[in-house]
Design a protein around this motif. Structure first.
Motif, short mmCIF file in Angstrom:
data_model
loop_
_atom_site.label_atom_id
_atom_site.label_comp_id
_atom_site.label_asym_id
_atom_site.label_seq_id
_atom_site.Cartn_x
_atom_site.Cartn_y
_atom_site.Cartn_z
N MET A 1 -31.11 -32.59 16.38
CA MET A 1 -30.50 -31.47 17.10
C MET A 1 -31.09 -31.37 18.50
SD MET A 1 -30.56 -27.35 16.28
CE MET A 1 -29.51 -27.48 14.84
N GLN A 2 -30.23 -31.33 19.52
CA GLN A 2 -30.66 -31.21 20.90
C GLN A 2 -30.98 -29.75 21.22
OE1 GLN A 2 -31.50 -33.74 22.59
NE2 GLN A 2 -29.80 -34.91 23.43
N THR A 3 -32.16 -29.50 21.79
CA THR A 3 -32.55 -28.14 22.13
C THR A 3 -33.18 -28.10 23.52
OG1 THR A 3 -34.78 -28.37 21.18
CG2 THR A 3 -33.03 -27.56 19.72
N LEU A 4 -33.20 -26.91 24.09
CA LEU A 4 -33.92 -26.64 25.34
C LEU A 4 -34.90 -25.51 25.05
CD1 LEU A 4 -32.67 -26.33 28.97
CD2 LEU A 4 -33.91 -24.41 27.95
N ARG A 5 -36.16 -25.71 25.41
CA ARG A 5 -37.18 -24.69 25.19
C ARG A 5 -37.77 -24.26 26.52
NH1 ARG A 5 -40.44 -27.35 22.32
NH2 ARG A 5 -42.37 -27.47 23.56
N ALA A 6 -37.81 -22.96 26.76
CA ALA A 6 -38.40 -22.41 27.98
C ALA A 6 -39.74 -21.77 27.64
CB ALA A 6 -37.47 -21.38 28.61
N GLU A 7 -40.72 -22.02 28.48
CA GLU A 7 -42.07 -21.50 28.24
C GLU A 7 -42.57 -20.76 29.48
OE1 GLU A 7 -44.18 -25.07 27.36
OE2 GLU A 7 -43.55 -25.12 25.25
N ALA A 8 -42.80 -19.46 29.33
CA ALA A 8 -43.41 -18.60 30.36
C ALA A 8 -42.70 -18.69 31.71
CB ALA A 8 -44.89 -18.95 30.52
N LEU A 9 -41.36 -18.67 31.69
CA LEU A 9 -40.61 -18.73 32.95
C LEU A 9 -40.82 -17.45 33.75
CD1 LEU A 9 -37.14 -20.29 32.10
CD2 LEU A 9 -39.18 -21.40 33.02
N THR A 10 -41.16 -17.60 35.01
CA THR A 10 -41.41 -16.46 35.89
C THR A 10 -40.76 -16.73 37.24
OG1 THR A 10 -43.51 -15.96 34.79
CG2 THR A 10 -43.17 -15.03 36.99
N GLU A 28 -28.18 -26.24 19.77
CA GLU A 28 -26.78 -26.67 19.73
C GLU A 28 -25.93 -25.58 19.09
OE1 GLU A 28 -26.06 -30.36 17.81
OE2 GLU A 28 -27.38 -31.52 19.12
N GLN A 29 -24.70 -25.43 19.60
CA GLN A 29 -23.73 -24.46 19.11
C GLN A 29 -24.08 -23.01 19.43
OE1 GLN A 29 -20.57 -25.07 17.54
NE2 GLN A 29 -21.12 -27.04 18.48
#
Length: 633
Positions: A1-10, A28-29
């Motif tokens: 499964m393709q995912t995007l993970r964001a960490e501590a975006l400021t 996905e989805q």
């Protein structure tokens, strides 16, 4: 499964922190609708995720093959290219593959005896097969047709702003990335194109993150709502209606917790005032807890509703009367012997095809565009305010409060009380620290909200709104809808937003192009439903007419090889029409059922499989019925 993970975006903008330490995962989805007030940082978050913004901090983790497609509010297109060339000008692999194939084909055609040219061509052809790129051009043309762009050889520089947005939308759709990011995708689309886009995105295989003001669109597409508020990201499961219920529950809990915290603070403050000393470990711990409580109490931030409570001048009986009006622009018929009587307290919605002249009619009413012939009379008591698609020029070095004090230091509400400009700004979600802000530091949406406030400060009794939903956030639109509901004047609105028109218009003018304007009394969604039913009947009528002509043509040219139906065929023929109608009924029921499934993608997929099978059966029976009908005596 393709995912995007964001960490501590400021992300900070000047002295303002738009968002801080955001952590989330996009799977996905996922169909994520991102909402928030203008200036809360929605577009900035999209820019960060698409790596258009490199001034933020934090991290984004994806696989090396993860792809992102991004439709900005202002797409960046090469003005010198044709539409088709602009769509294929992206850096995505499929576009590179197509361009390389075209280059090697041209080289091989010019040098057919060159083994190197032949090898390069064969490699490029294999790559086209591998990536299934052959259908890309055909798919682009289909998408552009659905988005009402027919001439793919038109140069980009000749397009309107709305047309460029549609070309940009086609470009990102054809990419089919793992994550599709869309910033206001329904802007400048008519209702047919919006309907098509809804169906397209419902079947999209990747993840979707989008910002939109269209609440029907949110309800149909989203299975998650993300709200950006005061630098935090709140996540809700479901569509827009689910979000409203869940947010109300969250805010109630937070308010209750804050009330409890303040009550405890008062108790502890009273204990401290008695001169509490840290004689024991327990007393020291209590003092420490008080200090922590003191730091956190009173910090709850909630978004207040935008309150528009302004009075307006009395409106007389005569408002607007258009008589036998005709108007041509750029060799296109806009109005043709058009007559319309617009009365006091009317709520008129104007919609229809892009480029058909909706905004031109408002310009005629506002005396910004002369008629070729005919007359328009404006009542003597009319005081008009016109919210145009383009905000009036505002000096960047002007301060927010000065922009409004040009109109006046205060206005009166509908009960006659005076409201200061400072209070108005706060009601419109401009806190005190922003009143002296230079206008160039405002977001585009904040400028539009300020522009609307200035118009309403003039206390008009006739309000012209040209696509107001394109730039205002949902909370401002909600209050504008409420304002219009209590407005004791006339409102004329140009919009394609179905939800907004349902709320603010009781009578419609539908521009169908070439000067044809249809009048309808009722809700916009009722009109769309009726129009769809009419098209279905017309399509069936045309199909039957085609069959009749085909049968007559066959009888004339060939005669009947088969004289008549057998007894068994007569029974089959008589039953087929009923069976076809039953299948069509089942298909319609399933399609209606799909509109209520929301984010249940397993059921959506199963239902679509059933629809496809029933459609196949219906097509077979129609083909059989057409064959047998040729021999019915």
């Amino acid at each position: 499964m393709q995912t995007l993970r964001a960490e501590a975006l400021t992300k900070t903008y000047g002295e303002k922190t738009l968002f801080k330490d955001l952590d989330f995962i996009i799977n996905e989805q996922d169909r994520i609708g991102l909402i928030g007030t203008n200036g809360s940082g929605k577009s900035s978050l999209l820019n960060v995720l698409s790596q258009e913004d490199i001034d933020s901090t934090g991290g984004i983790v994806t696989s090396k093959t993860y792809t992102i497609g991004y439709l900005k509010q202002q797409p960046e297109l090469n003005e010198d290219l044709t539409i088709l060339e602009a769509v294929f000008a992206g850096s995505q692999d499929v576009f590179n593959t197509i361009r390389r194939y075209e280059q090697t084909l041209e080289n091989y055609s010019n040098h057919p005896d060159d083994p190197k040219a032949e090898r390069q061509y064969l490699d490029a052809e294999a790559k086209m097969n591998e990536e299934d790129a052959w259908n890309a051009e055909s798919d682009v043309k289909t998408i552009l047709t659905q988005l009402k762009i027919d001439d793919v050889n038109q140069v980009v520089s000749t397009l309107s702003g709305g047309q460029k947005r549609r070309v940009g939308l086609a470009q990102v759709l054809i990419q089919s990335p793992d994550l599709l990011i869309l910033d206001e995708p329904t802007n400048h689309l008519d209702f047919d194109s919006i309907e098509w886009l809804q169906e397209y995105l419902a079947k999209y295989k990747g993840a979707l993150l989008f910002v939109t003001h269209d609440r029907y669109f949110l309800d149909q597409i989203a299975n998650k709502i993300w709200e950006l508020s005061f630098g935090e990201l709140f996540e809700y499961t479901g569509n827009y209606q689910d979000y409203l219920a869940q947010k109300a529950e969250r805010v109630d809990l937070e308010v209750a917790a804050e009330h409890k915290k303040q009550k405890l603070y008062k108790q502890e403050l009273a204990w401290m005032k008695k001169g509490a000393k840290a004689r024991t470990t327990k007393q020291q711990a209590r003092i420490n807890r008080f200090n922590d409580l003191k730091e956190n109490v009173g910090n709850l931030q909630t978004e207040e509703d935008v309150d528009i409570n302004l009075g307006q001048q009395r409106l007389g009986k005569k408002v607007i009367e258009i008589e036998d009006a005709s108007l041509n622009l750029n060799n296109k018929i806009i109005l043709s012997h058009f007559s319309e009587l617009i009365q006091r307290n009317e709520r008129i919605g104007i919609s229809g095809e892009n480029g058909a002249g909706k905004s031109s009619l408002l310009n005629v009413i506002a005396d910004k565009l002369p008629l070729d012939s005919g007359t328009i009379e404006i009542g003597e008591t009319v005081k008009m305010a016109y919210y145009t698609q383009q905000t009036e020029p505002i000096p960047d070095d002007k301060r927010v409060i000065n922009y409004l004090t040009d109109v006046g230091e205060h206005v009166t509400d509908n009960t006659g009380n005076k409201i200061s400009v400072t209070d108005l700004l706060e009601q419109f979600l401009f806190p005190k620290f922003m009143h002296g802000t230079l206008i160039r530091k405002l977001s585009g949406g904040e400028k539009r909200r300020l522009y609307l406030l200035k118009l309403l400060m003039q206390q008009p009794n006739v309000l012209l709104l040209d696509e107001p939903t394109n730039d205002l956030d949902i909370s401002t639109l909600t209050v504008l809808e409420d304002y219009i509901a209590h407005f004791s004047g006339t409102v004329i609105t140009v919009s394609h937003d179905r939800y907004f028109l349902d709320k603010v218009a009781s009578r419609l003018l539908i521009f169908n192009g070439n000067g044809k304007i249809e009048s309808y009394v009722g809700l916009f969604t009722d009109y769309l439903r009726k129009s769809a039913d009419t098209q279905k009947v017309e399509k069936k009528k045309n199909h039957e007419q085609h069959l009749t002509e085909k049968k007559q043509e066959k009888d004339t040219s060939e005669g009947k090889a088969k004289k008549k139906l057998t007894y068994a065929e007569e029974i089959e023929y008589n039953d087929l029409e009923k069976e076809i109608d039953e299948l069509d009924g089942q298909i319609s029921e399933l399609k209606e059922e799909m509109t209520h499934l929301g984010n249940d993608y397993d059921k959506l997929a199963d239902t679509q499989v059933k629809i496809d099978e029933l459609t196949r059966q219906s097509d077979e029976k129609i083909a059989r019925w057409e064959y047998l009908s040729e021999y019915v005596e």
